[in-house]
Design an enzyme around this catalytic site. Structure first.
Site, PDB file in Angstrom:
ATOM      1  N   HIS A  54       0.887  -1.216  -0.162  1.00 24.14           N
ATOM      2  CA  HIS A  54      -0.026   0.009   0.004  1.00 24.14           C
ATOM      3  C   HIS A  54       0.875   1.214   0.018  1.00 24.14           C
ATOM      4  O   HIS A  54       0.389   2.201  -0.954  1.00 24.14           O
ATOM      5  CB  HIS A  54      -0.938   0.015   1.182  1.00 24.14           C
ATOM      6  CG  HIS A  54      -1.680   1.346   1.347  1.00 24.14           C
ATOM      7  ND1 HIS A  54      -2.939   1.386   0.758  1.00 24.14           N
ATOM      8  CD2 HIS A  54      -1.501   2.394   2.024  1.00 24.14           C
ATOM      9  CE1 HIS A  54      -3.242   2.838   1.156  1.00 24.14           C
ATOM     10  NE2 HIS A  54      -2.512   3.367   1.686  1.00 24.14           N
ATOM     11  N   GLU A  55       2.030   1.268   0.802  1.00 18.97           N
ATOM     12  CA  GLU A  55       2.778   2.582   0.831  1.00 18.97           C
ATOM     13  C   GLU A  55       3.553   2.619  -0.266  1.00 18.97           C
ATOM     14  O   GLU A  55       3.939   3.729  -0.762  1.00 18.97           O
ATOM     15  CB  GLU A  55       3.964   2.330   2.181  1.00 18.97           C
ATOM     16  CG  GLU A  55       2.962   2.288   3.407  1.00 18.97           C
ATOM     17  CD  GLU A  55       2.166   3.469   3.710  1.00 18.97           C
ATOM     18  OE1 GLU A  55       2.089   4.587   3.321  1.00 18.97           O
ATOM     19  OE2 GLU A  55       0.920   3.180   4.374  1.00 18.97           O
ATOM     20  N   HIS A  62       3.051   8.823  -6.697  1.00 15.36           N
ATOM     21  CA  HIS A  62       3.639  10.195  -6.787  1.00 15.36           C
ATOM     22  C   HIS A  62       4.534  10.127  -8.134  1.00 15.36           C
ATOM     23  O   HIS A  62       4.593  11.289  -8.695  1.00 15.36           O
ATOM     24  CB  HIS A  62       4.756  10.328  -5.594  1.00 15.36           C
ATOM     25  CG  HIS A  62       5.484  11.547  -5.428  1.00 15.36           C
ATOM     26  ND1 HIS A  62       6.866  11.437  -5.047  1.00 15.36           N
ATOM     27  CD2 HIS A  62       5.184  12.877  -5.794  1.00 15.36           C
ATOM     28  CE1 HIS A  62       7.273  12.599  -5.027  1.00 15.36           C
ATOM     29  NE2 HIS A  62       6.324  13.414  -5.496  1.00 15.36           N
TER      30      HIS A  62
END
Length: 230
Positions: free
Chosen positions: A102-103, A110
């Site tokens: 998820h991170e 980004h």
């Protein structure tokens, strides 16, 4: 008139959202604690999964670091660092690799210039500053009988609500990217997909609850403003 509305109607608006937030926090902890005891078939750690996903997408310059705390995992877009808590960084559970993925999903957002994330990152400093002024402005406005100050405080709080709303697609999209990466790269097997979804969905629910609380708080502020004019 003001005290009656503030203590009763304001409480009615806010209480369900607060209870929902408590439920969401409890669910994410229960789900994480459940699947932290379920090892992934590949025996990979969260840090290995994060590193693999980043490298698979050409993000070789993003570091994966260990950070203290419990569920403190996050991606830092300014320093281009993905930080994972102990249970995730070195853990080999379904929970660990799902959170790590998820991170990593945020890092992919980004890199791709995902619009909701770009907007959220741009408004963070403004919203953070404005949020600190909301209640001082409202209280001073009530004391002085100055409706203009109350309106300014509410306007600032609207920014905080919009931030919470923008956060929802950011988090759900990161989870979607995470699951796709886990499945497409073979990091999890078919039988583990449901487990990973459970972890990711539980985590996303906390952001839904945060948005609900912020919206309820906005209604509460509007009630306070209206009652001050009676």
């Amino acid at each position: 008139m003001y005290h009656g509305i503030y203590s009763f109607q304001g409480f009615i608006f806010l209480l369900p959202a607060i209870l929902f937030a408590f439920y969401a926090q409890a669910r994410v902890k229960m789900t994480f604690n459940k699947y932290i005891r379920v090892g992934n078939t590949r025996g990979l750690t969260g840090s290995q999964v994060a590193r693999y996903i980043l490298d698979r997408n050409g993000l070789f310059d993003i570091e994966v670091e260990h950070i203290g705390g419990y569920l403190t995992d996050h991606y830092d877009p300014r320093n281009r660092v993905l930080r994972l808590s102990s249970n995730v960084y070195s853990g080999t559970s379904i929970a660990a690799i799902s959170v790590a993925a998820h991170e990593a999903g945020h890092a992919l957002q980004h890199a791709k210039g995902y619009t909701p994330l770009v907007i959220r990152n741009q408004i963070v400093p403004v919203v953070s500053f404005a949020s600190q002024l909301v209640w001082p402005l409202v209280f001073v406005g009530l004391i002085l009988g100055n409706g203009w100050l109350i309106d300014v405080g509410i306007l600032f709080y609207v920014g905080a609500v919009l931030f919470q709303i923008i956060t929802l697609p950011v988090e759900y999209n990161a989870s979607s990217r995470a699951l796709n990466q886990l499945v497409d790269s073979g990091l999890i097997v078919d039988s583990e997909i449901k487990y990973s979804k459970d972890v990711l969905n539980a985590a996303a629910l906390t952001y839904v609850a945060a948005a609900a609380v912020s919206i309820a708080q906005l209604f509460r502020l509007l009630l306070i403003r209206n009652s001050s004019r009676d």
